[in-house]
Design a protein around this motif. Structure first.
Motif, mmCIF file in Angstrom:
data_model
loop_
_atom_site.group_PDB
_atom_site.id
_atom_site.type_symbol
_atom_site.label_atom_id
_atom_site.label_comp_id
_atom_site.label_asym_id
_atom_site.label_seq_id
_atom_site.Cartn_x
_atom_site.Cartn_y
_atom_site.Cartn_z
ATOM 1 N N ASN A 249 -2.256 -0.068 -4.240
ATOM 2 C CA ASN A 249 -3.376 0.635 -3.563
ATOM 3 C C ASN A 249 -2.882 1.925 -2.886
ATOM 4 O OD1 ASN A 249 -2.661 -1.938 -2.054
ATOM 5 N ND2 ASN A 249 -3.610 -0.547 -0.651
ATOM 6 N N GLY B 144 0.866 -1.123 -0.055
ATOM 7 C CA GLY B 144 -0.136 -0.011 0.088
ATOM 8 C C GLY B 144 0.977 1.169 -0.009
ATOM 9 N N GLU C 123 -4.430 -1.997 7.345
ATOM 10 C CA GLU C 123 -4.150 -1.008 8.465
ATOM 11 C C GLU C 123 -5.429 -0.073 8.895
ATOM 12 O OE1 GLU C 123 -2.190 -1.268 5.797
ATOM 13 O OE2 GLU C 123 -1.289 -2.849 6.896
HETATM 14 N N1 HPA Z 1 -1.328 -2.610 3.407
HETATM 15 C C1 HPA Z 1 -0.726 -4.073 4.005
HETATM 16 N N2 HPA Z 1 -0.507 -4.889 3.152
HETATM 17 C C2 HPA Z 1 -0.619 -4.653 1.735
HETATM 18 C C3 HPA Z 1 -1.376 -3.447 1.244
HETATM 19 C C4 HPA Z 1 -1.734 -2.517 2.321
HETATM 20 O O1 HPA Z 1 -2.450 -1.447 1.985
HETATM 21 N N3 HPA Z 1 -1.619 -3.613 -0.140
HETATM 22 C C5 HPA Z 1 -0.792 -4.577 -0.481
HETATM 23 N N4 HPA Z 1 -0.407 -5.232 0.630
#
Ligand code: HPA
Length: 273
Positions: A236, A116, A194
């Motif tokens: 993301n 992320g 999170e």
């Molecule tokens: N957070 C934690 N792990 C992840 C994320 C995230 O936003 N995106 C891909 N792996």
């Protein structure tokens, strides 16, 4: 301390007798990035389910294969079966691919992951060179598993990730015309994504990307003497930085779009090593 040599002796011996060659470079493929394995010449593949004691990957996008492959004259071990701490496995179990790579005399490892984006200049689809980690949440367990003490010289993190590999990764991006970001990967144990407040805190303390893998693998690989390089695919916006709901399918979808740049970057890195 877990004696990983004893724990994994059987699996190491079993695979040693069947491999076509000792790999020079290990590449661990992150969520949604597994297709890379099909873009190089596969010499021999093992389903991890055939290997005695290899944990089963339960996450979509981690197919559970080890491929002995070739590209640009280099011998590769491609891991398409990462084991995550959040799947409920012990830390020592998550380290099994790294242990295998080291015991097969591999000297370089490129760890990749989906992450992320915390840094507000980053957007989904960016690739980021990990220049350092925040692994505070798991450091104590990790150093215990490895039997390290704080004064252990092998644990000084001075060339971690490897400056030499980082330079090659940057050069590879330059040669391929890929705008590579650089940043700090903040490891969390998961299993959930999170909260907004957690991301705010990470941002304040210098985190650029967040994810649930890689840190412990990188530490163990470095401890065993491998040169470590690591790349995140920003899949993301981290929690609270966009109105989109976080989901594994979004992660997989973005990774799919980055596939082509990722392939060019990793191939060029292999050429340069
Ligand atoms: N957070 C934690 N792990 C992840 C994320 C995230 O936003 N995106 C891909 N792996």
């Amino acid at each position: 301390m877990v004696n990983l040599n004893a724990k994994y002796r059987e699996i190491v011996e079993s695979i040693k007798n069947q491999i076509p060659f000792e790999p020079e470079i290990c590449i661990v493929l992150g969520s949604g990035l597994g297709d890379f394995a099909e873009k190089v010449e596969t010499v021999k593949s093992f389903s991890t389910s055939e290997l005695p004691g290899y944990p089963k990957s339960t996450v979509e996008g981690h197919q559970g294969f080890l491929h002995f492959s070739k590209y640009a004259g280099k011998k590769l071990l491609i891991v398409q079966g990462r084991i995550h701490f959040y799947e409920g496995y012990k830390l020592s179990e998550c380290l099994i691919p790294i242990h295998l790579a080291a015991k097969l005399n591999c000297k370089n490892i490129i760890l990749t992951n989906a992450a992320g984006g915390i840094n507000t200049n980053f957007k989904p689809g960016d690739l980021m060179l990990i220049f350092s980690f925040n692994g505070l949440s798991i450091k104590k367990e990790l150093t215990e598993v490895l039997g390290l003490t704080t004064i252990d010289k092998r644990n000084d993190f001075l060339d971690f990730p490897s400056t030499e590999l980082n330079e090659k990764i940057k050069l590879a991006a330059l040669k391929e015309g890929i705008a590579l970001r650089e940043g700090v990967y903040w490891f969390t144990k998961g299993p959930s994504y999170e909260t907004k407040a957690e991301i705010k805190m990470m941002q304040k303390f210098g985190g650029d990307a967040v994810g649930m893998s890689t840190f412990h693998e990188a530490v163990y690989a470095s401890y065993l003497g491998l040169k470590v390089g690591a790349i995140s695919c920003i899949t993301n916006f981290a929690a609270g930085l966009s109105s989109t709901k976080l989901s594994h399918s979004e992660v997989m979808e973005t990774a799919k779009h980055v596939k082509f740049d990722f392939e060019r970057l990793v191939k060029k890195i292999i050429e340069l090593i």
